[in-house]
Design a protein around this motif. Structure first.
Motif, PDB file in Angstrom:
ATOM      1  N   ARG A 148      26.869 -39.565  33.887  1.00 39.01           N
ATOM      2  CA  ARG A 148      27.913 -39.703  34.912  1.00 39.01           C
ATOM      3  C   ARG A 148      29.137 -38.829  34.623  1.00 39.01           C
ATOM      4  O   ARG A 148      30.074 -38.782  35.413  1.00 39.01           O
ATOM      5  CB  ARG A 148      28.348 -41.161  35.021  1.00 39.01           C
ATOM      6  N   GLY A 149      29.158 -38.194  33.444  1.00 40.41           N
ATOM      7  CA  GLY A 149      30.328 -37.369  33.082  1.00 40.41           C
ATOM      8  C   GLY A 149      29.879 -36.195  32.227  1.00 40.41           C
ATOM      9  O   GLY A 149      28.785 -35.674  32.392  1.00 40.41           O
ATOM     10  N   ALA A 150      30.731 -35.824  31.283  1.00 40.23           N
ATOM     11  CA  ALA A 150      30.373 -34.722  30.381  1.00 40.23           C
ATOM     12  C   ALA A 150      29.474 -35.264  29.278  1.00 40.23           C
ATOM     13  O   ALA A 150      29.660 -36.390  28.826  1.00 40.23           O
ATOM     14  CB  ALA A 150      31.633 -34.130  29.779  1.00 40.23           C
ATOM     15  N   PRO A 151      28.496 -34.464  28.806  1.00 35.58           N
ATOM     16  CA  PRO A 151      27.678 -34.935  27.698  1.00 35.58           C
ATOM     17  C   PRO A 151      28.544 -35.173  26.460  1.00 35.58           C
ATOM     18  O   PRO A 151      29.511 -34.453  26.245  1.00 35.58           O
ATOM     19  CB  PRO A 151      26.698 -33.786  27.443  1.00 35.58           C
ATOM     20  N   ASP A 165      23.922 -43.137  42.465  1.00 39.72           N
ATOM     21  CA  ASP A 165      24.672 -43.324  43.703  1.00 39.72           C
ATOM     22  C   ASP A 165      24.116 -42.476  44.839  1.00 39.72           C
ATOM     23  O   ASP A 165      24.384 -42.748  45.995  1.00 39.72           O
ATOM     24  CB  ASP A 165      26.166 -43.041  43.464  1.00 39.72           C
ATOM     25  N   SER A 166      23.282 -41.441  44.523  1.00 34.45           N
ATOM     26  CA  SER A 166      22.806 -40.578  45.607  1.00 34.45           C
ATOM     27  C   SER A 166      21.300 -40.315  45.619  1.00 34.45           C
ATOM     28  O   SER A 166      20.774 -39.806  46.590  1.00 34.45           O
ATOM     29  CB  SER A 166      23.542 -39.231  45.540  1.00 34.45           C
ATOM     30  N   GLU A 167      20.588 -40.652  44.531  1.00 37.19           N
ATOM     31  CA  GLU A 167      19.164 -40.281  44.450  1.00 37.19           C
ATOM     32  C   GLU A 167      18.347 -41.353  43.733  1.00 37.19           C
ATOM     33  O   GLU A 167      18.903 -42.122  42.950  1.00 37.19           O
ATOM     34  CB  GLU A 167      19.016 -38.998  43.622  1.00 37.19           C
ATOM     35  N   GLY A 170      24.815 -38.110  37.633  1.00 39.93           N
ATOM     36  CA  GLY A 170      24.572 -39.287  38.467  1.00 39.93           C
ATOM     37  C   GLY A 170      25.077 -40.547  37.790  1.00 39.93           C
ATOM     38  O   GLY A 170      25.006 -40.658  36.558  1.00 39.93           O
ATOM     39  N   ILE A 171      25.604 -41.442  38.592  1.00 35.53           N
ATOM     40  CA  ILE A 171      26.005 -42.752  38.060  1.00 35.53           C
ATOM     41  C   ILE A 171      24.857 -43.705  38.363  1.00 35.53           C
ATOM     42  O   ILE A 171      24.592 -44.017  39.531  1.00 35.53           O
ATOM     43  CB  ILE A 171      27.305 -43.250  38.726  1.00 35.53           C
ATOM     44  N   VAL A 172      24.145 -44.126  37.328  1.00 32.58           N
ATOM     45  CA  VAL A 172      22.977 -44.982  37.558  1.00 32.58           C
ATOM     46  C   VAL A 172      23.429 -46.365  38.029  1.00 32.58           C
ATOM     47  O   VAL A 172      24.319 -46.982  37.436  1.00 32.58           O
ATOM     48  CB  VAL A 172      22.113 -45.066  36.281  1.00 32.58           C
ATOM     49  N   GLN A 173      22.786 -46.811  39.124  1.00 35.41           N
ATOM     50  CA  GLN A 173      23.166 -48.094  39.732  1.00 35.41           C
ATOM     51  C   GLN A 173      22.110 -49.163  39.516  1.00 35.41           C
ATOM     52  O   GLN A 173      22.429 -50.346  39.507  1.00 35.41           O
ATOM     53  CB  GLN A 173      23.349 -47.926  41.260  1.00 35.41           C
ATOM     54  N   SER A 174      20.833 -48.739  39.407  1.00 37.56           N
ATOM     55  CA  SER A 174      19.789 -49.767  39.233  1.00 37.56           C
ATOM     56  C   SER A 174      18.535 -49.190  38.601  1.00 37.56           C
ATOM     57  O   SER A 174      18.286 -47.976  38.646  1.00 37.56           O
ATOM     58  CB  SER A 174      19.437 -50.381  40.595  1.00 37.56           C
ATOM     59  N   LEU A 175      17.762 -50.132  38.033  1.00 38.67           N
ATOM     60  CA  LEU A 175      16.468 -49.804  37.426  1.00 38.67           C
ATOM     61  C   LEU A 175      15.463 -50.783  38.003  1.00 38.67           C
ATOM     62  O   LEU A 175      15.698 -52.000  37.987  1.00 38.67           O
ATOM     63  CB  LEU A 175      16.580 -49.985  35.906  1.00 38.67           C
TER      64      LEU A 175
END
Ligand code: FAD
Ligand code: NAP
Length: 304
Positions: free
Chosen positions: A32-35, A94-96, A77-82
């Motif tokens: 979701r940000g910089a490594p 949030d998008s894929e 990407g900001i992971v929202q679910s698994l």
């Protein structure tokens, strides 16, 4: 269909991606940000074998560099679910939505807030959670550092290169930090301590914080400590919001695994600080990452 999705590009996730990629698996590293994760907020690291001393962001860069060589894909990407779909898993940002045979959760933790009046109001205007990011803005000022763990004490030492004076405010009369770090702080003439005390409120004028209201928990005495900045290091909370419905976290939100980094869901692993474990360090994060990278390979072979 990917072989492995690694969620989070801190030391644990980057190592898991490296091991899985070197096993010739197709690997997507989602961040979701910089490594670098918490390394990006860390001043000097001096307990990572092979380096006498290295700045956190420099170590992050060195960990990330080989991933390209071994073909790791990287996406923002900001992971929202698994979602566990049996022989494959779905990871949605949030998008894929991505599909993979295995998932390695390496989302780490984030700094905890004090939860006092003025903290939110003066965030970025004297209140900080990152000495390496903001320390240089506080040249020749008196600074408060809240907390008694490794982060508070180590970052207080780092801040002395900019600040006129650093006062560590701790709620007990004994530090939690490692002995070697404590000794260095006690020997630093710019560092002093306010023991047995907590912050009640952060105060200031409209533009900037000017101090904190401090309460001694033993005597109940309250006073205002004037300061030009306050750095808060009162612990960490796991970043597991996305996995709350998966039945893999404990009551405090940490992901529970076995020694092979397996969670309760076959093919889903967790590594690094996000795990329920006792020692949260760069060394243990990379150790976890290597085990999970290898386990993902073994799992995929078994399913063939
Ligand atoms: P993290 O470093 O927390 O990385 C997790 C990554 O996951 C982050 O990049 C985050 O953005 C990403 N992420 C989180 N949620 C999501 C999501 N939903 N979607 C996509 N990405 C996500 N350890 C030492 O050994 N030596 C030290 O000197 C040292 N100094 C430290 C100083 C400070 C101030 C702090 C805070 C920590 C320090 N540590 C130190 C601890 C060390 O940094 C951690 O143990 C280590 O970074 C853990 O690595 P990790 O990969 O598990 O998690
Ligand atoms: P931590 O070890 O959980 O320490 C948090 C500190 O904040 C403790 O001293 C705690 O007091 C205090 N605290 C908690 N809540 C508070 C509140 N509401 N008000 C006032 N004080 C409060 O967290 P950390 O220092 O961020 O370290 C996190 C992890 O990273 C640890 O595993 C640590 O070893 C690792 N780390 C390692 C290094 C290194 O190896 N050089 C450097 C930094 C971090 P109590 O002591 O009374 O509980």
């Amino acid at each position: 269909m990917l072989d492995v999705i690694v969620i989070g590009a801190g030391p644990a996730g980057m190592t898991a991606a490296l091991y899985a990629s070197r096993s010739n698996l197709s690997v997507l590293l989602l961040e979701r940000g910089a490594p670098g994760g918490q390394l990006n907020n860390t001043a000097e690291v001096e307990n990572y074998p092979g380096f006498d001393r290295i700045m956190g962001p420099d170590l992050a860069e060195k960990m990330y560099a080989p991933l390209e060589k071994f073909g790791t894909q990287h996406a923002y990407g900001i992971v929202q679910s698994l979602k566990d779909q049996g022989d494959y898993k779905e990871v949605s940002t949030d998008s894929e939505t991505f599909k993979a045979k295995t998932v390695i959760i390496a989302t780490g933790c984030e700094h905890r807030q004090l939860g006092v009046k003025g903290e939110h109001e003066f965030a970025g205007r004297g209140v900080s959670y990152c000495a390496v990011c903001d320390g240089a803005f506080f040249r020749n000022r008196k600074l408060l550092v809240i907390g008694g763990g490794d982060s508070a004490v180590e970052e207080a030492i780092f801040l002395t290169q900019f600040a006129e004076e650093v006062v560590i405010v701790h709620r007990r009369d004994e530090l939690r930090a490692q002995k070697v770090i404590q000794d260095r702080a006690f020997a630093n003439p710019k560092i002093s301590f306010i023991w047995d005390s907590v912050v009640e409120e952060i105060v200031g004028d409209n533009m900037m914080m000017t101090g904190a209201i401090i309460r001694n928990v033993k005597t109940e005495a309250v006073h205002e400590e004037k300061a030009g900045g306050i750095f808060i290091y009162v612990g960490l909370d796991p970043l597991t919001e996305a996995f709350k419905g998966n039945g893999i976290t404990n009551e405090d939100g940490w992901v529970v695994t076995d020694d092979e980094m397996r969670t309760a869901i076959p093919g889903v692993y967790a590594v690094g600080d996000v795990r329920d474990k006792t020692l949260r360090q760069i060394t243990t994060a990379v150790g976890d990452g290597s085990i999970a990278g290898q386990q993902a390979f073994a799992y995929i072979e078994e399913q063939k």
